[in-house]
Every structure is written in structure tokens, then in C-alpha cells.
Design an enzyme around this catalytic site. Structure first.
Site, short mmCIF file in Angstrom:
data_model
loop_
_atom_site.label_atom_id
_atom_site.label_comp_id
_atom_site.label_asym_id
_atom_site.label_seq_id
_atom_site.Cartn_x
_atom_site.Cartn_y
_atom_site.Cartn_z
N CYS A 1 -13.13 -6.28 12.05
CA CYS A 1 -11.49 -6.40 11.59
C CYS A 1 -11.36 -8.20 11.84
O CYS A 1 -11.13 -8.19 13.11
CB CYS A 1 -11.23 -5.51 12.38
SG CYS A 1 -9.05 -5.78 11.96
N LYS B 1 1.23 -1.29 0.25
CA LYS B 1 0.19 0.44 -0.06
C LYS B 1 0.81 1.41 0.20
O LYS B 1 2.04 1.62 0.24
CB LYS B 1 -0.88 0.20 1.22
CG LYS B 1 -0.25 0.04 2.71
CD LYS B 1 -0.76 -0.31 3.47
CE LYS B 1 -2.05 -1.44 4.05
NZ LYS B 1 -2.45 -0.93 5.46
N CYS C 1 -9.31 3.11 16.35
CA CYS C 1 -9.20 2.14 15.25
C CYS C 1 -10.95 1.46 14.73
O CYS C 1 -11.55 1.02 15.68
CB CYS C 1 -8.29 1.10 14.95
SG CYS C 1 -8.17 0.26 15.62
N CYS D 1 -4.45 -3.71 17.31
CA CYS D 1 -3.88 -4.61 16.76
C CYS D 1 -2.30 -3.26 16.33
O CYS D 1 -2.55 -1.96 16.72
CB CYS D 1 -3.40 -5.49 16.28
SG CYS D 1 -3.75 -5.26 14.36
N LYS E 1 0.55 4.73 0.22
CA LYS E 1 -0.50 6.44 1.33
C LYS E 1 -0.03 7.96 0.90
O LYS E 1 1.21 7.53 1.77
CB LYS E 1 -0.85 6.43 2.43
CG LYS E 1 -1.23 5.01 3.13
CD LYS E 1 -2.20 4.78 4.70
CE LYS E 1 -2.40 2.91 4.32
NZ LYS E 1 -2.73 2.93 6.19
N CYS F 1 -3.79 1.23 12.64
CA CYS F 1 -4.78 1.82 11.40
C CYS F 1 -5.00 3.55 12.78
O CYS F 1 -5.93 3.90 11.99
CB CYS F 1 -5.89 1.25 11.88
SG CYS F 1 -5.86 -0.22 10.68
FE1 SRM Z 1 -5.95 0.02 8.63
C1 SRM Z 1 -5.16 -2.72 7.61
C2 SRM Z 1 -9.32 0.13 8.96
C3 SRM Z 1 -6.17 3.84 8.55
C4 SRM Z 1 -2.29 0.83 8.79
N1 SRM Z 1 -7.39 -1.33 8.73
C5 SRM Z 1 -6.48 -3.03 7.69
C6 SRM Z 1 -7.81 -3.25 7.84
C7 SRM Z 1 -8.56 -3.16 5.44
C8 SRM Z 1 -7.81 -5.04 8.40
C9 SRM Z 1 -6.83 -6.01 7.03
O1 SRM Z 1 -5.94 -5.79 6.20
O2 SRM Z 1 -8.33 -7.48 6.94
C10 SRM Z 1 -8.76 -2.51 8.75
C11 SRM Z 1 -10.05 -3.21 8.57
C12 SRM Z 1 -11.02 -2.94 9.58
C13 SRM Z 1 -12.54 -2.69 9.43
O3 SRM Z 1 -13.03 -3.64 10.22
O4 SRM Z 1 -12.95 -1.80 9.06
C14 SRM Z 1 -8.34 -1.46 8.88
N2 SRM Z 1 -7.58 1.47 8.70
C15 SRM Z 1 -8.47 1.59 9.06
C16 SRM Z 1 -9.36 2.17 9.67
C17 SRM Z 1 -11.34 2.24 8.94
C18 SRM Z 1 -9.32 2.95 10.61
C19 SRM Z 1 -10.53 4.04 11.14
O5 SRM Z 1 -10.83 3.10 12.22
O6 SRM Z 1 -10.24 4.87 10.58
C20 SRM Z 1 -8.18 3.76 8.23
C21 SRM Z 1 -9.14 3.38 7.01
C22 SRM Z 1 -8.68 4.89 6.20
C23 SRM Z 1 -8.64 5.03 4.77
O7 SRM Z 1 -9.44 5.43 4.71
O8 SRM Z 1 -8.17 3.95 4.00
C24 SRM Z 1 -7.03 2.78 8.78
N3 SRM Z 1 -4.20 1.59 8.31
C25 SRM Z 1 -4.67 3.05 8.45
C26 SRM Z 1 -3.98 4.12 9.37
C27 SRM Z 1 -4.03 5.27 9.05
C28 SRM Z 1 -4.01 5.96 8.11
O9 SRM Z 1 -3.13 5.66 7.44
O10 SRM Z 1 -2.73 7.18 8.60
C29 SRM Z 1 -2.86 3.20 9.29
C30 SRM Z 1 -1.00 3.06 10.03
C31 SRM Z 1 -0.14 3.98 8.49
C32 SRM Z 1 0.52 2.76 8.25
O11 SRM Z 1 0.00 2.89 6.73
O12 SRM Z 1 1.63 2.72 8.07
C33 SRM Z 1 -3.02 1.71 8.86
N4 SRM Z 1 -3.92 -0.78 8.41
C34 SRM Z 1 -2.47 -0.77 8.63
C35 SRM Z 1 -1.84 -1.78 8.72
C36 SRM Z 1 -0.37 -2.39 8.64
C37 SRM Z 1 0.35 -1.47 7.34
C38 SRM Z 1 1.66 -1.81 7.66
O13 SRM Z 1 2.03 -1.05 6.95
O14 SRM Z 1 1.49 -2.98 8.35
C39 SRM Z 1 -3.04 -2.57 7.84
C40 SRM Z 1 -2.47 -4.04 7.71
C41 SRM Z 1 -1.76 -4.89 6.40
O15 SRM Z 1 -1.58 -3.56 5.52
O16 SRM Z 1 -1.52 -6.28 6.35
C42 SRM Z 1 -4.06 -2.38 7.79
FE1 SF4 Z 2 -8.06 -3.93 12.53
FE2 SF4 Z 2 -5.44 -3.33 13.75
FE3 SF4 Z 2 -6.19 -1.45 11.97
FE4 SF4 Z 2 -7.64 -2.40 14.11
S1 SF4 Z 2 -5.33 -1.01 13.93
S2 SF4 Z 2 -8.48 -2.24 12.57
S3 SF4 Z 2 -7.44 -4.07 14.59
S4 SF4 Z 2 -5.55 -3.89 11.59
#
Ligand code: SRM
Ligand code: SF4
Length: 582
Positions: free
Chosen positions: A442, A214, A436, A481, A216, A485
């Protein structure tokens, strides 16, 4: 050209690379799987590809045990993420999303912290019709997830509108330029047939295997760092000229939050400021940064595949040279900038041109009608009369923007009718809280987050009120976790799920998002969080210097050391560092 870092050259590329290459530009067997009536889900391969279309295969985790007992398959559902570049949508689009939440999803609308919508609980049979409706509203889910550039974020505050209008236009231009070109999205979800005779697709920027992971992109407009610019792969910090016009942007690269518990080679990282570019160069710079990551990002180990690791491994100097050689010109030296905070400004704010904007506090971005609150109904009624636009904030809240003086009384009346005018009267702690999604949707959640943080904040409210800190802004964030996020490693108080009912407690991030926090205590049981924080809150109230922020105090008082290395996220401080802890 794919050139993974040396440590990974011995191993074959990750299986997702082959999957992408063989998918015929993200088609794979998605259509076949959607039409398979024998199961409520799709295959693992299709699930990986569906992410590029903004679709996540999930199941209701609350029902898992019961289903297992009954010998039935999991309660499969899907989540659809809808891109909203810069977070700006029209009232008509809001109404369309509101209606879809009821007709095709679980009756709630989730505003994400990257300014997108999420529909949860969509069953397989309703998925295609739902996405078709999204497109009818002139929105889409393409590239909302997957190994591509995600929703491009932008500071939504129109009270700095001369800069905002320009930065928003640039955010939209980046989004357009970096959107995948494959027609698979329209074929699968919208048109239900081959588009334009099925000529071969091309992805001039991404190629057949898209990005290693991904990606961003974000634009920040100082003094607000509401978008948390240092948490993203690529950021642009708007720099004003002497007359308040847009001089250009500092370019930041290599931010990211995700890590895995106890794996010290995974860590959150703040982006580096790499240089300066002019407004007209932004799209080009974005493209070149993306292509360097496309070519040099790790395609073997997905946990090491974000841009932050490419830069950590090869160095910023190397990265900048590589970008500049593709640009054909050098970036300028970074300009001075200062961020004040990462939060939203709630309530009414006067804007330029006689209009005003009201930011509604929406706890953790969940728009719903429940427990005596009618947030969803309120926003629907407002959307029915509002003639400006809506702006989703990076803190999961909503701005009702561009309200004329003539319209303000009726918007005010609706806000009052549903109690939204009072929501921002909460404590400074709650107003700066973010969780999150986590359970039940999730699949990666280890612990509760969205369903738990509000009640934890209620407990902590008693502590901050007793300490005389009711109106003090303290940033608290929780995730289920370590993926990060909710950007918890940028919170003054960060809670990261370790196991059911257990959280790692982090302290010491900067209030303006410019310093990560450090681990204070690992695996804290839910009922031990308040007792651990109580004395720190009390000491902060009694001993803080004028203007000193909670995160800064946590470091000065010795609870944690300022974060410096990846291990700060994995190991608790040694006894010397915590000597002054009560
Ligand atoms: Fe996220 C994965 C929700 C912002 C880092 N994120 C997920 C998933 C899709 C779980 C999955 O892969 O099965 C979650 C879905 C949960 C659900 O049921 O809705 C999820 N992420 C979210 C949201 C909805 C959190 C929120 O409550 O707002 C945000 C959606 C943003 C959007 O509109 O695109 C969200 N995720 C973020 C952010 C914050 C940001 O980008 O500013 C991060 C940290 C920044 C980054 O990317 O480093 C983030 N999400 C992750 C990661 C870890 C990525 C990594 O580099 O390790 C995962 C897991 C993965 O990608 O393997 C993940
Ligand atoms: Fe799911 Fe972990 Fe992202 Fe929370 S931080 S939405 S538990 S992947």
C-alpha cells in the site's frame, strides 16, 4: 449538473475531474502506457484511470531503499481487485483465482473486507493476461476501485437463507444496474481491440465525469451487522415481516471511515437511517441516491467529496427530499431493527434444506501457504471437490457454503488434514481481529498493519488469557494509516498507524457496530501498546457488569467519552475524562 457546496465554489474542480472528462470514458492513455516497455509502471494520469478498471499501480516498498541505492527504478507492481457481488463465487472461480495468484501474482490471494479478491505483485507484462483470465472465470475487475459504485456487499450467512437468497439477488441487481457502461474495460483488458465498431459510449447514470469520489453500497441482514452497514455511503438493512419474509429495507446514507491525521474537517462518520423502502424499490433508491451525490458531491476537494460530507453539510432532511423528488414518491418511516454483533460465525452452521456451511478463520484474509500452514493448498483441495459455493465475508474470512450431508465427511477430512478445523479455536480477540493490507504494497501506509497485528494479538492473548477472557469476543482492528480500510473506528480497540512503529489507540466503539470509538492515546509506540491495554483488560475482567462489552466498559470506566463529534478522532481525552484511568 454539478453543484459543489458553497465553500468550494471559488476554486476550480479537482484535476481528476478534467482527467475523467477527457478520458473518453476511462480509456485515456492506458493502452499506450501498458505497452511502454521502458518502465515497469504507468503514468500518474493512467494510474488514476486504471483504478476504475480495478487496477492499482504500486511498488514493493520493502525494496525501495535498496533500489534507490542501486540507482534503479522502484520495484513496480500492480494490484488487481476482483469484484464478487455479495461475496459469492463458485469453486471453479476459486480455483481460477488460486491459479492466477501463482502464475501471475505473488502466490497469495487476499480476501478483502468488502468481499472481493485482490491479486498483489502483478508485474506490468502480466497485468492484461491476468485480467483476461479473471474474465474467463466470469468475474471482472471493472469498478472494483475508482469514483464509481464499488463491489456491492451483502450478508453472506446462508443459515438465514430465505432472507439471504432474496437479499443476495438484490445486491447483484444493484451491482448490475450501477456498473459502468463504458466498453473501455473490454477493449483494454479483454478483447484487445475496439468492441462493436467503436460507437460512442454512454454512461446514463454516471455521465462523463462519473462520481466525485468512491461510493460503497451494502446490504445487512439483522441481527448480524457483519458488513458494518454504518460505515458505507449507502446501506440497506433487511427488515423481516411477521412470517420471516422480506418486508423491505431501512435505507442508510452517509457512512464512511476515512480521515487524515490532524485535519479536523476530515472524520469517520456513521451512516444515518434515512427511511424505508420495499424490495422492489431498492435499485431505484440506490440509483437516485447515487445521482444526488453525483450532482451535489464536492468535485473540488477530494478529501471532502464523499457522501458523508454532502450530508453533513446539507443535512439529512435536505438529502431525503432531494432523493424523494427524484424517486417521485416518499420513503417510509424506518422500521425497528437490532444488531447483535459484527463478527463471523466460525465452524459448522446447519443451513436450511439439509446443507451445512463451514466458516474458515483466515487471518486478515491472506490466503497463503507459509510457516507450517497450508491454507491455500487446503482451500484448493476443498474447491476441487466442493459442490456448493464459497462466500467471502466482510471480515476477510471464507465460508464453504452449501455442503450436503453426503459431501460433509470429505470436506471435514480436508479441513482436518490441513488444521483448518482448529483455526477457530483461537481467542475471542483473534477471532475478532482485522487488519488492512498496509506494507509492503500500500502506497499510503504510514505503519505496518497486516504483518504486525497477528504478533500483537499473540502478546495480547497472554493478557486476555491471564484475565480469564480467552473466549470473550473483543473487536480489535488495525490500519497502517487513517484512511480506515480495516474499519478501525468501529473497533472496541482500534489502532491507526501514525508513523513507523507508532499508532493512535482508539477505544469505546460498540460491539455491534453502532457507535464509533474515540481517541484514547496518540502516537503510541508499538512496545507501549500492551502495557497501556493490560490494566484496562484486567479491570474489564474484574469490574464488568454482566454481559457488558469491552467497548462499553471503556466508556463507563472513563477511559474515553462516547464519540460525539469529529474532534473525538483527533484529540486525546482531557484529564477529567481519563481521571479513572489507572
Ligand atoms: Fe481501502 C485506499 C485497501 C476497504 C477506505 N484501500 C486503499 C488502497 C487502494 C490504497 C491506495 O489508494 O493506494 C489500499 C490498497 C492496499 C493494498 O496494497 O492492497 C486499500 N481497502 C483496502 C482493502 C484491501 C483492505 C483490506 O485489507 O481488506 C479493502 C478493499 C475493499 C474492497 O474490496 O473494495 C479496503 N478502504 C476499505 C474500507 C472498508 C470498507 O469499505 O468497508 C474503507 C473505509 C470505508 C470508507 O470508504 O470510508 C477504505 N481506502 C480507503 C480510503 C479512504 C477513503 C476516504 O473517504 O477518505 C483510501 C484512500 C483514498 O481513497 O484516497 C483507501
Ligand atoms: Fe493502506 Fe491506509 Fe488502507 Fe491500510 S488503511 S490499506 S495503510 S490506505
Amino acid at each position: 449538473m454539478i453543484n459543489p457546496p458553497s465553500e468550494s465554489t471559488e476554486k476550480p474542480p479537482h484535476k481528476n475531474e478534467q482527467l475523467k472528462a477527457a478520458s473518453n470514458y476511462l480509456r485515456g492513455a492506458i493502452v499506450h502506457d501498458l505497452e511502454d516497455a521502458s518502465t515497469g509502471t504507468i503514468t500518474e494520469e493512467s494510474a488514476q484511470l486504471a483504478k476504475f478498471h480495478g487496477v492499482y499501480a504500486q511498488d514493493d516498498r520493502d525494496l525501495r531503499a535498496q533500489r534507490r541505492k542501486e540507482g534503479r527504478e522502484k520495484a513496480y507492481i500492480f494490484m488487481a481487485r476482483i469484484r464478487v457481488p455479495g461475496g459469492v463465487c463458485t469453486p471453479a472461480q476459486w480455483l481460477a483465482m488460486d491459479a492466477l495468484a501463482d502464475s501471475h501474482a505473488n502466490g497469495t490471494l487476499k480476501l478483502t473486507n468488502r468481499q472481493a479478491f485482490q491479486l498483489h505483485g502483478v508485474v506490468k507484462g502480466k497485468l492484461r493476461p491476468a485480467i483476461r483470465e479473471v474474465n474467463r472465470a466470469l468475474l471482472d475487475t471493472l469498478a472494483a476501485c475508482g469514483d464509481v459504485c464499488r463491489n456491492v456487499m451483502c450478508n453472506p450467512n446462508p443459515h438465514q437463507s430465505h432472507l439471504h437468497a432474496e437479499t443476495l439477488a438484490i445486491a447483484k441487481a444493484i451491482s448490475r444496474h450501477l456498473s459502468p457502461r463504458t466498453r473501455a474495460y473490454h477493449e483494454i483488458w479483454v478483447d484487445d481491440r475496439l468492441v462493436a465498431g467503436g460507437e460512442p459510449d454512454e454512461e446514463p447514470i454516471y455521465g462523463k465525469t462519473y462520481l466525485p469520489r468512491k461510493f460503497k453500497i451494502v446490504i445487512a441482514v439483522p441481527p448480524s451487522n457483519d458488513v458494518d452497514v454504518f460505515a458505507h455511503d449507502l446501506g440497506f438493512i433487511a427488515i423481516a415481516d411477521e412470517r420471516g419474509g422480506l418486508a423491505g429495507f431501512n435505507v442508510t446514507v452517509g457512512g464512511g471511515m476515512g480521515m487524515s491525521h490532524n485535519q479536523v474537517d476530515t472524520y469517520p462518520r456513521l451512516a444515518d437511517v434515512m427511511g424505508f423502502c420495499l424490495p422492489g424499490q431498492v435499485v431505484d433508491v440506490a440509483e437516485k441516491v447515487v445521482t444526488v451525490q453525483r450532482d451535489f458531491g464536492d468535485r473540488v476537494e477530494r478529501k471532502h467529496a464523499r457522501l458523508k460530507y454532502t450530508i453533513a453539510d446539507r443535512g439529512l432532511v435536505w438529502f431525503r427530499r432531494e432523493v424523494e423528488s427524484r424517486l417521485g414518491y416518499e420513503l417510509g418511516s424506518p422500521r425497528r431493527f437490532e444488531f447483535a454483533d459484527t463478527g463471523d460465525r466460525y465452524g459448522w452452521v446447519e443451513g436450511a434444506g439439509g446443507s451445512a456451511h463451514f466458516t474458515v478463520f483466515i487471518e486478515n484474509g491472506r490466503v497463503k501457504d507459509a510457516e507450517g500452514q497450508s491454507v491455500k493448498t487446503a482451500l484448493r483441495e476443498i474447491a476441487q471437490v466442493h459442490r456448493g459455493d464459497f462466500r467471502l465475508t466482510a471480515n476477510q474470512h471464507l465460508m464453504i457454503a452449501g455442503v450436503t450431508a453426503a459431501d460433509r465427511p470429505r470436506i471435514d477430512a480436508l479441513l482436518r488434514k490441513h488444521g483448518l478445523d482448529r483455526a477457530h479455536g483461537a481467542t475471542g480477540l483473534r477471532l475478532n481481529s482485522m487488519a488492512c493490507v498496509a506494507l509492503p504494497t500500500c502506497g499510503l501506509a504510514l505503519a505496518e498493519s497486516e504483518r504486525y497485528l497477528p504478533s500483537l494479538v499473540t502478546q495480547l492473548d497472554a493478557e486476555v488469557e491471564a484475565a480469564g477472557l480467552r473466549d470473550d469476543a473483543i473487536v480489535i482492528r488495525m490500519t497502517g494509516c487513517p484512511n480506515g480500510c480495516g474499519r478501525p473506528y468501529l473497533a472496541e480497540i482500534g489502532l491507526v498507524g501514525k508513523a513507523p512503529g507508532k499508532y493512535n489507540l482508539y477505544l469505546g466503539a460498540a460491539f455491534n457496530g453502532s457507535r464509533l470509538n474515540s481517541l484514547y492515546r496518540a502516537s503510541v509506540a508499538s512496545d507501549a501498546i500492551v502495557p497501556l491495554l493490560r490494566p484496562i483488560i484486567r479491570r474489564y475482567s474484574g469490574e464488568r457488569n454482566p454481559g457488558e462489552r469491552f467497548g462499553d466498559f471503556a466508556i463507563r470506566a472513563g477511559y474515553v467519552k462516547p464519540s460525539g463529534s469529529p474532534t473525538d478522532f483527533h484529540s486525546e481525552p482531557d484529564s477529567a475524562a481519563t481521571a479513572s484511568s489507572p
